[in-house]
Design a protein around this motif. Structure first.
Motif, mmCIF file in Angstrom:
data_model
loop_
_atom_site.group_PDB
_atom_site.id
_atom_site.type_symbol
_atom_site.label_atom_id
_atom_site.label_comp_id
_atom_site.label_asym_id
_atom_site.label_seq_id
_atom_site.Cartn_x
_atom_site.Cartn_y
_atom_site.Cartn_z
ATOM 1 N N GLY A 95 -8.238 -8.622 -6.927
ATOM 2 C CA GLY A 95 -7.520 -7.434 -6.762
ATOM 3 C C GLY A 95 -8.114 -5.778 -7.172
ATOM 4 N N ASN A 96 -9.456 -6.385 -8.161
ATOM 5 C CA ASN A 96 -9.651 -4.794 -8.622
ATOM 6 C C ASN A 96 -10.931 -4.671 -7.742
ATOM 7 N N TYR A 97 -11.135 -5.716 -6.763
ATOM 8 C CA TYR A 97 -12.396 -5.387 -6.107
ATOM 9 C C TYR A 97 -11.534 -4.364 -4.514
ATOM 10 N N LYS A 98 -12.627 -3.046 -4.072
ATOM 11 C CA LYS A 98 -12.904 -2.862 -2.766
ATOM 12 C C LYS A 98 -11.624 -2.944 -1.552
ATOM 13 N N THR A 99 -10.759 -2.687 -1.197
ATOM 14 C CA THR A 99 -10.051 -2.774 -0.528
ATOM 15 C C THR A 99 -10.989 -3.338 0.960
ATOM 16 N N SER A 117 3.088 0.485 -8.358
ATOM 17 C CA SER A 117 1.772 -0.187 -9.610
ATOM 18 C C SER A 117 2.471 -1.104 -10.503
ATOM 19 N N SER A 144 -3.488 -9.510 -8.231
ATOM 20 C CA SER A 144 -4.677 -9.778 -8.755
ATOM 21 C C SER A 144 -5.634 -10.189 -7.848
ATOM 22 N N GLN A 145 -4.685 -10.729 -6.416
ATOM 23 C CA GLN A 145 -5.843 -11.059 -5.394
ATOM 24 C C GLN A 145 -4.794 -10.547 -3.777
ATOM 25 N N ALA A 151 0.947 -6.333 -11.195
ATOM 26 C CA ALA A 151 -0.793 -6.042 -10.785
ATOM 27 C C ALA A 151 -1.096 -7.039 -10.249
ATOM 28 N N THR A 155 0.176 -11.441 -6.509
ATOM 29 C CA THR A 155 0.915 -12.065 -8.268
ATOM 30 C C THR A 155 1.158 -13.384 -8.898
#
Length: 141
Positions: A100-104, A79, A84-85, A82, A125
């Motif tokens: 990157g901050n959406y549901k996987t 972790s 990004s996508q 970060a 990244t």
């Protein structure tokens, strides 16, 4: 092998009396030129300029349709970098991008299920992307 048993090497050379140690090997034994490795250390070989990009884990096909599928995955364990996508690739071509901050989870369309296709997920990244082979499955036959 039998063809190597007929090769004869003469390891005797006329060395000056001031030199000590074994005579040098002839060029036919070691075809590569000698290299100075006295300054090479293990830490120099292992160090890289960029950190390793972590890859996604636990790639799962949740639902297969005739020409598409719904997939999910777990984010990388590391972790400290970060993401990004995520790039979802089919046979090496990016088909879907998930921030990157959406549901996987993603819907991947236009997949030929008649043959086999490699579906992989890359973590992207600021240092690049993870290797495709780290998170890949095969769909189809």
């Amino acid at each position: 092998p039998l063809h190597l048993s007929s090769i004869v090497h003469d390891f005797t050379t006329d060395l000056p009396s001031s030199s000590s140690g074994p005579p040098p090997l002839p060029d036919s034994v070691c075809p590569y030129p000698p290299a100075d490795v006295s300054r090479v250390t293990v830490t120099e070989i292992k160090e890289t300029d960029t950190p390793r990009v972590p890859w996604p884990r636990d790639l799962t096909v949740e639902k297969r349709l005739s020409r598409s599928c719904i997939i999910s995955w777990s984010p990388p364990e590391e972790s400290y970098i970060a993401v990004s996508q995520y790039h979802i690739c089919v046979d090496g071509n990016v088909r879907t991008i998930v921030p990157g901050n959406y549901k996987t989870r993603a819907l991947v369309e236009d997949i030929s299920m008649e043959g086999s296709s490699n579906l992989s997920i890359r973590s992207v990244t600021e240092h690049g992307h993870s290797p495709d082979a780290a998170c890949t499955i095969t769909l189809g036959l």
